[in-house]
Design an enzyme around this catalytic site. Structure first.
Site, PDB file in Angstrom:
ATOM      1  N   ASN A 400      44.097  39.450  36.375  1.00 25.91           N
ATOM      2  CA  ASN A 400      43.938  38.122  36.955  1.00 25.91           C
ATOM      3  C   ASN A 400      43.955  37.044  35.869  1.00 25.91           C
ATOM      4  O   ASN A 400      44.921  36.311  35.722  1.00 25.91           O
ATOM      5  CB  ASN A 400      42.643  38.042  37.762  1.00 25.91           C
ATOM      6  CG  ASN A 400      42.545  36.772  38.588  1.00 25.91           C
ATOM      7  OD1 ASN A 400      43.324  36.566  39.505  1.00 25.91           O
ATOM      8  ND2 ASN A 400      41.592  35.910  38.253  1.00 25.91           N
ATOM      9  N   ASP A 401      42.913  36.988  35.068  1.00 28.15           N
ATOM     10  CA  ASP A 401      42.788  35.906  34.093  1.00 28.15           C
ATOM     11  C   ASP A 401      43.862  35.951  33.012  1.00 28.15           C
ATOM     12  O   ASP A 401      44.319  34.901  32.547  1.00 28.15           O
ATOM     13  CB  ASP A 401      41.412  35.959  33.424  1.00 28.15           C
ATOM     14  CG  ASP A 401      40.292  35.698  34.415  1.00 28.15           C
ATOM     15  OD1 ASP A 401      40.582  35.146  35.494  1.00 28.15           O
ATOM     16  OD2 ASP A 401      39.147  36.067  34.123  1.00 28.15           O
ATOM     17  N   VAL A 402      44.288  37.154  32.593  1.00 31.46           N
ATOM     18  CA  VAL A 402      45.190  37.263  31.443  1.00 31.46           C
ATOM     19  C   VAL A 402      46.615  36.859  31.776  1.00 31.46           C
ATOM     20  O   VAL A 402      47.468  36.785  30.877  1.00 31.46           O
ATOM     21  CB  VAL A 402      45.164  38.690  30.857  1.00 31.46           C
ATOM     22  CG1 VAL A 402      43.776  39.042  30.373  1.00 31.46           C
ATOM     23  CG2 VAL A 402      45.670  39.709  31.866  1.00 31.46           C
ATOM     24  N   VAL A 403      46.921  36.600  33.066  1.00 36.75           N
ATOM     25  CA  VAL A 403      48.257  36.113  33.456  1.00 36.75           C
ATOM     26  C   VAL A 403      48.149  34.770  34.174  1.00 36.75           C
ATOM     27  O   VAL A 403      49.089  34.341  34.842  1.00 36.75           O
ATOM     28  CB  VAL A 403      48.972  37.138  34.365  1.00 36.75           C
ATOM     29  CG1 VAL A 403      49.294  38.399  33.586  1.00 36.75           C
ATOM     30  CG2 VAL A 403      48.145  37.465  35.607  1.00 36.75           C
ATOM     31  N   SER A 441      36.048  37.427  37.281  1.00 37.25           N
ATOM     32  CA  SER A 441      35.535  36.164  36.741  1.00 37.25           C
ATOM     33  C   SER A 441      35.402  35.082  37.807  1.00 37.25           C
ATOM     34  O   SER A 441      34.783  34.053  37.577  1.00 37.25           O
ATOM     35  CB  SER A 441      36.456  35.660  35.624  1.00 37.25           C
ATOM     36  OG  SER A 441      37.708  35.280  36.163  1.00 37.25           O
TER      37      SER A 441
END
Length: 473
Positions: A400-403, A441
């Site tokens: 989720n967050d890393v893309v 997150s």
């Protein structure tokens, strides 16, 4: 054999164990040598433990008339019990549970150093000021590592401190606890009165145990991989100071190695998130649920496995971007099968690994190594981002967050400024998710509503297995 010769042999054995530690950590740096590095480190620890038990008289001697008063008996029993628990635990733990297991290991390391320091205080007279201060710092750092790791374990496992927790006046509370704890160390180090020394030890222990909780509890899920790395560094530093407190060279060396490597990894991960260590500890980055303003009004487009196969069959360049969802589904072996099918079909396949993907440092690398994915196919974000516009299909599995493109173009996002994998630049993006949630997150991801993105809902392992079946038909 005289005492001088025995002392020389002990020093040589300590040196040999330190060499094993250093070589073991060096080999841990590469996937293909990591197992051997872990084994060499274990051999070094075995040599160190045997040497310590040979050097010291532990709660009695071998010639004592009653075996119940022989400390070696209790140590042997503790080693056997701990070995059984460790073996069973390591065999039963799933890869999804590895991050919280690592967090607990960090905590146990800190607790061990804390107990060693307390035992040293109870059993012996206070040494010189440096030794006394080292004992106090062992208690302080070990206490933080212990309670902080327990909180991290609770957050990662979902058993304690669920959701985002806001602690009003966190920095003020932490500052007060640090002052109380350091004052306790000063009281123990400077004053000779036994009552003041005892009060100092109690104040230091209690203050820093609470500090470990208050420092970690308000840190959000997105920062958990970094905080685990930091707590690992703390456990190593606690061991190093314990070595000074009990005058044990090998403990100082091994503790410094763990502490230094943990701190270096923490700084590398902070850089990967475009964050500072100060911001990690004193600000609430990962805990925000603030929604991005990009793409909020759109609905993600869903795609069937059959239609996804048709796109993959024509693809010549595919990138897989794994996240914690792959670990939850235990889909790494199915992903390896899919990659083999794609390569047999003429496609080039790579994996884009973000430093904070998953919930502990190196989480995705461990998963993919378990599935025998060639190390050469594992690329960093810096290596893959310049090529992403030439990628036909980017397959995002549970990340989720890393893309999240909001990290690049949305200043209102809590992720703004964090380097990410530019999956949105690929011609087509497949996102494999169980549902429409925001992830650990709690931050919205506008990638999911982009025009070139399609969602494939369901269990990642089942989805990937179905894609493999389509290639076989």
């Amino acid at each position: 054999m005289n005492q001088q010769t025995i002392d020389a042999i002990i020093k040589i054995l300590y040196m040999i164990s330190c060499i094993f530690f250093i070589r073991g950590i060096k080999l841990l740096g590469k996937t293909e040598t990591a197992r051997r590095g872990n084994f060499l480190s274990a051999v070094g620890m075995l040599i160190a433990v045997i040497t310590v038990l040979s050097e010291k008289q532990v709660l009695g001697s071998w010639n004592t008339s009653s075996w119940l008063s022989n400390g070696y008996v209790y140590i042997a029993a503790a080693v056997m019990l701990g070995s059984v628990i460790g073996i069973v635990w390591a065999k039963k733990v799933q890869m999804t549970g590895m991050p919280e297991l690592v967090a607990l290991f960090n905590g146990f390391g800190g607790l061990s150093s804390l107990l060693v320091a307390l035992a040293q205080y109870l059993c012996q007279k206070k040494g010189d000021p440096f030794t006394a201060a080292s004992l106090g710092l062992t208690i302080a750092i070990g206490a933080i590592a212990f309670t902080g790791s327990v909180v991290a374990w609770g957050k990662l496992s979902g058993k304690l401190f669920k959701g985002n927790i806001s602690l009003p006046g966190k920095n003020f509370i932490n500052a007060v606890l640090v002052i109380i704890g350091l004052a306790g160390i000063v009281c123990y180090t400077v004053f000779a009165d036994p009552q003041i020394e005892f009060a100092g030890i109690v104040a230091t222990t209690v203050a820093f145990l609470i500090l470990g909780l208050t420092m970690v509890v308000a840190i959000g899920g997105g920062d958990m991989p970094v905080i685990i790395s930091l707590l690992n560094a703390f456990s190593g530093l606690a061991a190093a100071f314990a070595g000074f407190a009990i005058n044990n060279t090998v403990l100082v060396v091994s503790g410094c190695l763990v502490g230094a490597s943990g701190l270096i990894l923490t700084l590398i991960m902070c850089k990967a998130m475009n964050r500072t260590l100060y911001a990690l500890l004193f600000k609430s980055f990962g805990g925000s649920k603030k929604k991005s303003s990009v793409g909020v009004a759109k609905e993600p487009k869903a795609l069937s496995v059959e239609d996804a196969y048709l796109i993959l069959e024509a693809a010549k360049n595919v990138v897989v971007i794994p996240g914690y969802g792959m670990a939850v589904a235990q889909a790494q072996h199915a992903v390896k099968e899919l990659c083999d099918k794609l390569e047999a079909n003429g496609a080039e396949v790579n994996f884009a690994i973000h430093p904070v993907a998953g919930r502990m440092p190196g989480h995705m690398n461990v998963l993919l190594a378990e599935a025998n994915v060639p190390y050469e196919q594992l690329k960093t974000a810096d290596e893959m981002n310049p090529q992403m516009s030439n990628v036909d299909v980017a397959i995002v599995i549970g990340a989720n967050d890393v893309v999240n493109p909001a990290a690049i173009d949305d200043q209102s996002s809590p992720l703004y400024g964090m380097p990410v994998i530019n999956a949105f630049e690929a011609r087509t993006v497949f996102v494999l998710k169980r549902g429409k949630g925001t992830g650990f997150s709690g931050i919205e991801n506008p990638l999911f509503t982009n025009d070139n993105t399609v969602m494939i809902y369901g269990d990642a392992k089942q989805t990937v297995t179905s894609l493999v079946s389509e290639f076989e038909n």
